[in-house]
Design an enzyme around this catalytic site. Structure first.
Site, PDB file in Angstrom:
ATOM      1  N   GLU A 158      34.568  49.229  36.016  1.00 14.79           N
ATOM      2  CA  GLU A 158      34.275  48.229  34.779  1.00 14.79           C
ATOM      3  C   GLU A 158      32.729  48.238  34.538  1.00 14.79           C
ATOM      4  OE1 GLU A 158      36.101  44.365  35.288  1.00 14.79           O
ATOM      5  OE2 GLU A 158      38.160  45.147  34.959  1.00 14.79           O
ATOM      6  N   GLU A 307      44.063  48.076  37.086  1.00 15.64           N
ATOM      7  CA  GLU A 307      44.333  46.618  37.068  1.00 15.64           C
ATOM      8  C   GLU A 307      44.996  45.977  35.989  1.00 15.64           C
ATOM      9  OE1 GLU A 307      40.583  44.326  37.785  1.00 15.64           O
ATOM     10  OE2 GLU A 307      39.934  45.877  38.784  1.00 15.64           O
TER      11      GLU A 307
HETATM   12  C1  BGC Z   1      37.718  42.934  38.170  1.00 17.82           C
HETATM   13  C2  BGC Z   1      38.222  42.168  39.235  1.00 17.82           C
HETATM   14  C3  BGC Z   1      38.488  40.539  39.076  1.00 17.82           C
HETATM   15  C4  BGC Z   1      39.576  40.815  37.756  1.00 17.82           C
HETATM   16  C5  BGC Z   1      40.037  39.199  37.624  1.00 17.82           C
HETATM   17  C6  BGC Z   1      38.366  42.712  37.090  1.00 17.82           C
HETATM   18  O1  BGC Z   1      37.586  42.630  35.827  1.00 17.82           O
HETATM   19  O2  BGC Z   1      37.499  44.201  38.564  1.00 17.82           O
HETATM   20  O3  BGC Z   1      37.492  42.265  40.411  1.00 17.82           O
HETATM   21  O4  BGC Z   1      38.872  39.856  40.090  1.00 17.82           O
HETATM   22  O5  BGC Z   1      39.030  41.345  36.701  1.00 17.82           O
HETATM   23  O6  BGC Z   1      39.022  38.497  36.818  1.00 17.82           O
END
Ligand code: BGC
Length: 392
Positions: A158, A307
């Protein structure tokens, strides 16, 4: 009842990042930040002690029918001082990756997930014109020592969030408002990605190399959703979340897409019907569909969801959240978007940036005192989906 069957070979798993789960990462800038007077209460400490308890965690992952795991390598463990490489740390990562391979679990490895070695931060971090060079020196060691055990490489996590949170919002390190520095950092990360892509391919020609990118679904003022990439009004575009991919997509074998929430202009933030996570993030599964279609149209590169998840202490929404997002991912696949895997965030409850361990993102609950792990109910629902390669 409609069945949502995913393509053969679809990857199912979950992710973590080193600093959020490993514990005792003393030598990076976040450790220092968390332990500063200002943030004392939210230090990672031993976190989940995943660095030592990984065998048990991977057994759990396997028992939950996941076939893929995303982790990151902590640069500050590998290279505590510039050019001084820690053989013990390298050996431990080798054990971790080997343990995944022994269980027949595919590995996604992020090389930079927000944290920087202290020595690197002290040179100006990603603002330093030599940042790319420093990063490449570290990556060369990883290629040499661990390359054979990495199935999917992700250079940076990110980058646009990293820059936006650190250099515009002042919420993350280095907590400064400087569009000029923001530009410099993003430019260096773009160069680093492009050069590291070539570096990895020069040593491992058939490597799969990509990056992990946050994508946000914006509402417009009429409360319609729209895929937009800028923060700020049309006349004051202060930040373009699409810039990193626009400048690097030619050096991507796959795109990692991270999706959490839509964003609305402040004045229309009402709709009480919309479900919200414990962190008050709105849940809008359809957003992932539009972002997938948009990303595919623009770049025509295979996509993995690297994610997608939520803070949900009571585990009331996670099952619904996963299912609804998967249905929209399935819709995108049916329409021709090449999506090849889904990695839920996160395998374990972990340290949330700047906020500590109060927000529970884990499929698996972690007791931060005893370190006991306990899969939540939703972890078993997700396990059925992984096992059946789809859902009803
Ligand atoms: C990140 C994670 C974070 C998740 C939840 C993402 O932006 O890569 O490290 O824990 O979001 O906030």
């Amino acid at each position: 009842m409609k069945k949502y069957q995913f393509p053969d070979g679809f990857l199912w798993g979950s992710g973590t990042s080193a600093h959020q789960v490993e514990g005792h990462n003393f030598d990076n800038d976040w450790w220092e930040f968390e332990n500063s007077v200002k943030l004392k209460k939210v230090a990672t400490g031993k976190a989940c002690d995943h660095f030592n308890l990984f065998e048990d965690d991977f057994d759990l992952l396997k028992s939950l029918h996941q076939n893929t795991y995303r982790m990151s390598i902590e640069w500050s463990r590998i290279e505590k001082k510039r050019g001084v490489y820690d053989r013990k740390a390298i050996a431990q990562y080798r054990k971790m990756l080997q343990a995944l391979h022994d269980r027949n679990i595919k590995t996604f490895v992020t090389l930079h997930h927000f944290t920087n070695p202290l020595w690197f931060a002290e040179t100006g971090g990603w603002e330093n014109p030599d940042a790319t060079l420093f990063f490449k020196e570290y990556v060369e060691v990883i290629i040499e020592e661990l390359g054979g055990l990495i199935d999917f490489w992700m250079t940076v996590n990110e980058p646009t969030f990293y820059v936006y949170y650190g250099y515009i919002l002042k919420w993350w390190l280095p907590e400064k408002f400087s569009p000029k520095a923001a530009k410099k950092v993003l430019t260096n990360m773009i160069t680093a990605h492009n050069e590291v892509y070539d570096l990895i391919h020069s040593k491992i020609p058939n490597a799969q190399v990509g990056s992990s990118n946050i994508m946000i679904y914006f509402f417009n003022h009429k409360e319609e959703y729209l895929v937009r990439r800028y923060v700020g009004g049309l006349t004051s575009n202060i930040f373009n979340f699409g810039l990193f991919l626009d400048k690097t997509y030619k050096k991507h074998d796959f795109i990692g897409l991270n999706y959490y929430f839509p964003v609305k202009p402040f004045r229309i933030r009402k709709s009480p019907k919309i479900l919200k996570t414990d962190m008050r993030w709105e849940i809008y599964p359809e957003g992932i569909y539009h972002l997938l279609v948009d990303t595919w149209k623009k770049y025509k590169i295979p996509i993995y969801i690297t994610e997608n998840g939520l803070a949900d202490r009571e585990d009331k929404l996670r099952k619904h959240y996963i299912e609804e997002h998967l249905k929209y991912i399935h819709k995108a696949i049916e329409e021709g978007v090449d999506v090849r895997g889904y990695l839920h965030w996160s395998l374990l409850d972990n340290y949330e940036w700047r906020m500590g361990t109060e927000h529970k993102f884990g499929l698996v609950e972690v007791d931060f005192h005893t370190l006991e792990r306990k899969p939540r109910k939703s972890a078993f629902h997700y396990a059925d989906i992984c096992k059946n390669n789809g859902l009803k």
